[in-house]
Write an enzyme that holds these catalytic residues in place. Structure first.
Site, PDB file in Angstrom:
ATOM      1  N   HIS A 167       0.810  -1.185  -0.143  1.00 45.31           N
ATOM      2  CA  HIS A 167      -0.169  -0.102   0.031  1.00 45.31           C
ATOM      3  C   HIS A 167       0.741   1.195   0.148  1.00 45.31           C
ATOM      4  O   HIS A 167       0.139   2.320   0.253  1.00 45.31           O
ATOM      5  CB  HIS A 167      -0.926   0.174   1.266  1.00 45.31           C
ATOM      6  CG  HIS A 167      -1.685  -1.039   1.238  1.00 45.31           C
ATOM      7  ND1 HIS A 167      -2.796  -1.402   2.083  1.00 45.31           N
ATOM      8  CD2 HIS A 167      -2.443  -1.874   0.255  1.00 45.31           C
ATOM      9  CE1 HIS A 167      -3.509  -2.402   2.127  1.00 45.31           C
ATOM     10  NE2 HIS A 167      -3.203  -2.689   0.766  1.00 45.31           N
ATOM     11  N   SER A 263      -6.708  -8.205   9.206  1.00 44.26           N
ATOM     12  CA  SER A 263      -8.184  -8.706   9.355  1.00 44.26           C
ATOM     13  C   SER A 263      -8.649  -9.372   8.003  1.00 44.26           C
ATOM     14  O   SER A 263      -9.743  -9.800   7.664  1.00 44.26           O
ATOM     15  CB  SER A 263      -9.297  -7.730   9.769  1.00 44.26           C
ATOM     16  OG  SER A 263      -9.277  -6.611   8.837  1.00 44.26           O
ATOM     17  N   LYS A 292      -5.612 -10.902  17.053  1.00 46.64           N
ATOM     18  CA  LYS A 292      -6.434 -10.895  18.098  1.00 46.64           C
ATOM     19  C   LYS A 292      -8.023 -11.034  17.758  1.00 46.64           C
ATOM     20  O   LYS A 292      -8.599 -11.604  18.770  1.00 46.64           O
ATOM     21  CB  LYS A 292      -6.347  -9.465  18.785  1.00 46.64           C
ATOM     22  CG  LYS A 292      -4.995  -9.172  19.574  1.00 46.64           C
ATOM     23  CD  LYS A 292      -5.223  -7.832  20.310  1.00 46.64           C
ATOM     24  CE  LYS A 292      -3.958  -7.761  21.122  1.00 46.64           C
ATOM     25  NZ  LYS A 292      -4.093  -6.271  21.828  1.00 46.64           N
TER      26      LYS A 292
END
Length: 487
Positions: A167, A263, A292
């Site tokens: 990115h 994610s 997490k």
């Protein structure tokens, strides 16, 4: 997809089932030889960079400078913000704050883990969604330079990259018009902190040259400098290089993929994970996800083998405990081996000292008498009190006289005397008529010598008469088995 939740088991003993699954993950990581790593913003939370949404996060810091601006956090990474001056000003302030935080950030345990994989020649490539460039603090090479790829062979330049920034790079500024890249300086940083975009110096020089030469200025614009990052809805300026490089890595056939701190919601990253997962599974490798938050099992069960629900740095610390040799340099491993050899050598050469036995005073024995006893007689003292000792019988050893005998020499081969050849007496049946005649012929000269000269002159009739009895005698002797040589 096997899920291993370490957050629920923090501070408590781990269930046996969870421990077995976790041991499988650790064992596979230690045996892997060609690994790929994909990282997200989760690995930089412990580096000192403020998060976006907390009370001390970057969003609230930006709102303090621009109270009238109504911009959502997601809008700060969308290409549509360039349509509004207020949104663009908020974007500049936000990026300058993020850049300043990245300068003071310290590499986390996860960043150091990537460096260790590289030093151990286990890392094929690290792909990151982060733009903070923390990896450069630990001497990992990152950043795509378009000029290097144009002037040299592609594969040679690509293999020199340790970290591929998917990115973009926050530590570079690029022009919105000519796409030229610039480094940050104090002037650029001050302008961006105040919500202003610096102008591109190359576009300005080109504009002035046309102006002074009297050429048309139609279509000539001066670009603005912005952080060299990719926003949502924007075409990636390095897409061709990334595509070619990713295909090259897929041909290298990695055997493991570790996904940490993301994610997996960006479409391009999803496609990358699925492509790598297919190649790795064909080789018998594994895909490990550490974060997490949990993933959707229905969407990723065919691509991810193990899901470890844990903080990324805590997971790396656990790896340090389970496989410490992975985190030691070659010099440290060599010195540790030398120390172990030295300790073993000193323990072998150290003399064995037996502890001195203490003299115990039995009742009825004075202390002065007890001192005269040596430690070796501690046991015998007790025996003298309760047990009658058997008399010692001296056994005389008879002297044995030993005769000196000569040292035997190695035997030689005995000489066998030659035996005289025995004449075998032939039976009468074995003697043929030819042998009889041949023996008769041999006897004729002998008979001639024995006969007188007169008889030989007188005629042959007498000789024939004498030969006839001799032949008879020979024939008879042959029948009896007697030869002439025996006569």
């Amino acid at each position: 997809m096997i899920s291993i939740d370490l957050l629920d088991n923090s501070g408590t003993s781990m269930p046996a089932d969870t421990s077995i699954k976790l041991h499988e993950v650790i064992k596979f990581i230690s045996k892997s030889k060609k690994m790929t790593v994909l990282t997200g913003a989760g690995i930089s939370c412990n580096a000192g960079i403020p998060d976006f949404r907390s009370s001390d996060g970057l969003y609230n810091m930006v709102k303090a400078k621009h109270p009238k601006a109504v911009v959502r956090g997601q809008d700060l990474f969308d290409i549509s913000l360039f349509r509004d001056e207020m949104s663009l000003s908020v974007f500049c302030t936000f990026m300058e704050s993020l850049y300043k935080s990245s300068l003071n950030a310290k590499p986390t345990e996860t960043h150091k883990f990537i460096k260790i994989l590289k030093d151990k020649n286990k890392l094929l490539r690290c792909y990151t969604q982060n733009i903070d460039c923390i990896e450069q603090h630990i001497n990992l090479k990152l950043g795509i330079n378009l000029q290097e790829f144009d002037n040299n062979k592609f594969k040679q330049v690509w293999n020199q990259l340790d970290v591929v920034q998917l990115h973009g790079n926050l530590h570079k500024l690029s022009c919105t018009n000519c796409f030229s890249q610039f480094n940050w300086n104090e002037e650029f940083q001050t302008l961006l902190a105040n919500g202003l975009n610096p102008e591109c110096s190359k576009c300005m020089d080109k504009y002035q040259q046309r102006l002074y030469s009297g050429k048309r200025l139609t279509g000539q614009t001066i670009g603005l400098l912005r952080p060299d990052i990719v926003l949502y809805g924007e075409h990636h300026p390095q897409m061709e290089i990334l595509t070619q490089g990713l295909n090259s890595d897929l041909k290298s056939r990695p055997d493991c993929l570790i996904i940490m701190g993301t994610s997996l919601k960006v479409a391009g990253v999803k496609s990358l994970v699925k492509s790598l997962s297919k190649i790795i599974h064909n080789k018998g490798g594994k895909v490990i996800y550490v974060n997490k938050t949990k993933l959707s099992a229905s969407s990723w069960k065919n691509y991810i083998d193990y899901e470890v629900v844990s903080d990324c740095d805590e997971f790396v610390r656990m790896l340090k405990t389970e496989i410490p040799d992975l985190f030691l340099t070659q010099e440290q491993l060599d010195s540790e081996k030398l120390n172990q050899v030295a300790v073993k050598g000193s323990s072998l050469n150290k003399p064995i000292v037996k502890p001195e036995a203490k003299v115990k005073i039995e009742p009825g024995i004075k202390q002065e008498d007890a001192i005269q006893y040596s430690p070796e007689r501690e046991v015998t003292i007790k025996q003298e009190v309760n047990i009658k000792q058997e008399p010692i019988v001296k056994r005389e050893v008879e002297s044995v006289s030993v005769k000196e005998e000569p040292i035997p020499t190695p035997p030689t081969t005995p000489h066998k005397p030659k035996q005289a050849t025995k004449l075998k007496r032939k039976s009468p049946d074995e003697i043929s008529a030819n042998e009889v005649h041949s023996r008769v012929k041999r006897l004729r000269p002998r008979n001639d010598q024995l006969s007188s000269p007169a008889s030989s002159i007188n005629g042959s009739e007498e000789e024939e008469e004498e030969d006839e009895p001799v032949a008879k005698v020979l024939f008879e002797n042959a029948r009896k088995g007697i030869t002439l040589d025996q006569h």
